[in-house]
Design an enzyme around this catalytic site. Structure first.
Site, PDB file in Angstrom:
ATOM      1  N   ASN A   1       0.845  -1.201   0.000  1.00 42.45           N
ATOM      2  CA  ASN A   1       0.000   0.000   0.000  1.00 42.45           C
ATOM      3  C   ASN A   1       0.873   1.240   0.000  1.00 42.45           C
ATOM      4  OD1 ASN A   1       0.369  -0.171   3.122  1.00 42.45           O
ATOM      5  ND2 ASN A   1      -0.810  -1.982   2.551  1.00 42.45           N
TER       6      ASN A   1
ATOM      7  N   THR B   1      -6.973   1.108   2.127  1.00 41.87           N
ATOM      8  CA  THR B   1      -6.147   0.012   2.623  1.00 41.87           C
ATOM      9  C   THR B   1      -6.284  -0.148   4.130  1.00 41.87           C
ATOM     10  OG1 THR B   1      -3.878  -0.706   3.015  1.00 41.87           O
ATOM     11  CG2 THR B   1      -4.177   1.623   2.626  1.00 41.87           C
ATOM     12  N   SER B   2      -6.255  -1.394   4.595  1.00 41.78           N
ATOM     13  CA  SER B   2      -6.372  -1.640   6.038  1.00 41.78           C
ATOM     14  C   SER B   2      -5.097  -1.213   6.758  1.00 41.78           C
ATOM     15  CB  SER B   2      -6.638  -3.124   6.291  1.00 41.78           C
ATOM     16  OG  SER B   2      -5.544  -3.879   5.798  1.00 41.78           O
ATOM     17  N   GLU B   3      -4.000  -1.059   6.021  1.00 39.44           N
ATOM     18  CA  GLU B   3      -2.726  -0.716   6.668  1.00 39.44           C
ATOM     19  C   GLU B   3      -2.464   0.793   6.712  1.00 39.44           C
ATOM     20  OE1 GLU B   3       0.530  -3.829   6.599  1.00 39.44           O
ATOM     21  OE2 GLU B   3      -0.321  -4.113   4.631  1.00 39.44           O
TER      22      GLU B   3
ATOM     23  N   HIS C   1       4.715   0.784   1.249  1.00 37.99           N
ATOM     24  CA  HIS C   1       4.837  -0.482   1.985  1.00 37.99           C
ATOM     25  C   HIS C   1       4.642  -1.639   1.017  1.00 37.99           C
ATOM     26  CE1 HIS C   1       4.277  -3.888   4.487  1.00 37.99           C
ATOM     27  NE2 HIS C   1       3.004  -4.004   4.177  1.00 37.99           N
TER      28      HIS C   1
ATOM     29  N   HIS D   1       6.244  -6.059   0.099  1.00 39.51           N
ATOM     30  CA  HIS D   1       6.839  -7.288   0.620  1.00 39.51           C
ATOM     31  C   HIS D   1       7.943  -7.789  -0.319  1.00 39.51           C
ATOM     32  CE1 HIS D   1       2.344  -7.771   1.913  1.00 39.51           C
ATOM     33  NE2 HIS D   1       2.964  -6.937   2.721  1.00 39.51           N
TER      34      HIS D   1
ATOM     35  N   HIS E   1       6.993  -9.662   8.041  1.00 40.32           N
ATOM     36  CA  HIS E   1       5.967  -9.006   7.230  1.00 40.32           C
ATOM     37  C   HIS E   1       6.528  -8.384   5.953  1.00 40.32           C
ATOM     38  CE1 HIS E   1       2.298  -6.069   7.263  1.00 40.32           C
ATOM     39  NE2 HIS E   1       2.662  -6.400   6.050  1.00 40.32           N
TER      40      HIS E   1
HETATM   41 ZN    ZN Z   1       1.856  -5.697   4.278  1.00 36.65          ZN
END
Ligand code: ZN
Length: 359
Positions: free
Chosen positions: A116, A160-162, A181, A183, A243
């Site tokens: 996100n 976004t949930s983040e 952010h 991965h 994460h």
């Molecule tokens: Zn993440």
């Protein structure tokens, strides 16, 4: 009389929903207007397409849409927020989110709907990416406007949930203008192993990144946001245990994205170097000091400013290899079996330290 049409005129026309076909056939075109029309033709004969419009916005000799003269807040009346949300300036930022999302997906830094992005757009406002959409296939109209508590103010898709993490970062670090952010596998591998990458090996990493490791918490929770937020005072690249990675920039979204590329390339290089069976060479403290001077001039944060050269080496925290011994996050999940590659990195760097000590 024939009219003279510049790239800026065409850009303006498209921004207002016009069609490049409506440029009079006998108009005198400036060179940049001719280039722009050619680009538009390639991308679909003069129709107002997002990619072409973005190109138009960045065409040489054209001006970028400007932010509001007075920064907005969540307290502004809804029509004002809506006008901002639909303005050329905001459209440009949405396009940047689309573009950086695409780069994240193309480099396999995100998976599924992961990752996100957020851009600060007011005193307590941020523009962010939606949830449940692949970052490689977003559209400008997917973006969301939120206040600093995470409440969604505008946008048809759910935020976004983040976002709480991005907002905590922006609250704790007033210079944080944009954050990314994702991965990316190599940097995330270090985060999973609870290993902070050893320093002093590649200039770009020293100059662009200042890396810290945040303990694991459930993604999207306020605790996760707080743990990351607590680190952004002096670090711009946070490895999130078990994460991923989050980076921020005081300049723009692209620079935050560059940090992601740089930390990922660095971690990958370390993994490869660890397999060569040779000790890794590192900068001297003087050489590191030179890089830190460049870094400071660029306005990037780093906790090592002000340390004397001897302290840069004596300070265990900065000694390559010593940092590798940092155990996993205290509150993280139980460590899995040893990761051979991470072990190889630790081993190679430990060997190097031992060799230095024996000199
Ligand atoms: Zn993440």
């Amino acid at each position: 009389m024939k009219t003279v049409v510049s790239a800026r005129d065409i850009e303006e026309l498209i921004r207002n929903g016009g069609d490049a076909d409506s440029v009079p056939a006998d108009a005198i075109l400036t060179p940049s207007a001719r280039d722009l029309l050619r680009d538009l033709e390639t991308e679909g004969r003069g129709k107002p397409q997002p990619a072409a419009a973005a190109k138009a916005a960045s065409a040489p000799g054209t001006t970028k849409p400007q932010p509001p003269a007075k920064p907005l807040t969540s307290k502004n009346p809804k029509p004002e927020l809506e006008a901002f949300f639909n303005s050329p300036y905001c459209r440009d930022l949405k396009q940047q989110l689309v573009e950086i999302g695409r780069r994240l997906w193309e480099r396999a830094y995100v998976d599924g709907n992961g990752g996100n992005l957020a851009i600060r757009v007011g005193d307590d406002l941020a523009l962010c990416t939606p949830t449940l959409v692949s970052k490689g296939f977003m559209k400008p109209e997917d973006m969301c406007l939120v206040d600093f508590e995470g409440n969604q103010l505008l946008g048809s898709k759910k935020r976004t949930s983040e976002i709480l993490m991005h907002l905590q970062m922006m609250k704790q670090q007033p210079k944080d203008l944009a954050s990314v952010h994702c991965h990316p596998p190599y940097a995330t591998a270090f985060a999973v192993a609870g290993v902070l990458p050893p320093t002093c090996m590649i200039p770009e990493y020293e100059v662009f990144c200042a890396v810290a490791l945040a303990p694991y918490r459930t993604p999207g929770t306020p605790e996760m946001g707080k743990l990351v937020g607590d680190l952004v005072d002096k670090h711009n690249t946070i490895l999130m245990a078990n994460h991923g990675v989050v980076t921020w920039s005081h300049n723009n979204l692209e620079e935050a994205y560059w940090r992601t590329e740089i930390v990922e390339a660095y971690c990958r290089t370390l993994m490869v170097a660890a397999q060569l069976g040779k000790p890794m060479n590192t900068f001297s403290s003087g050489q590191l000091q030179d890089l830190l001077k460049i870094k400071q001039n660029l306005g990037f944060v780093d906790p090592r400013y002000g340390l004397r050269e001897c302290e840069l080496c004596d300070n265990d925290e900065w000694r390559p290899g010593v940092t590798c011994a940092v155990p996993g996050a205290p509150d993280g999940p139980a460590p899995a079996g040893p990761d051979p590659e991470a072990e190889a990195v630790v081993q190679a760097v430990t060997d190097q330290i031992l060799a230095k000590m024996q000199k």
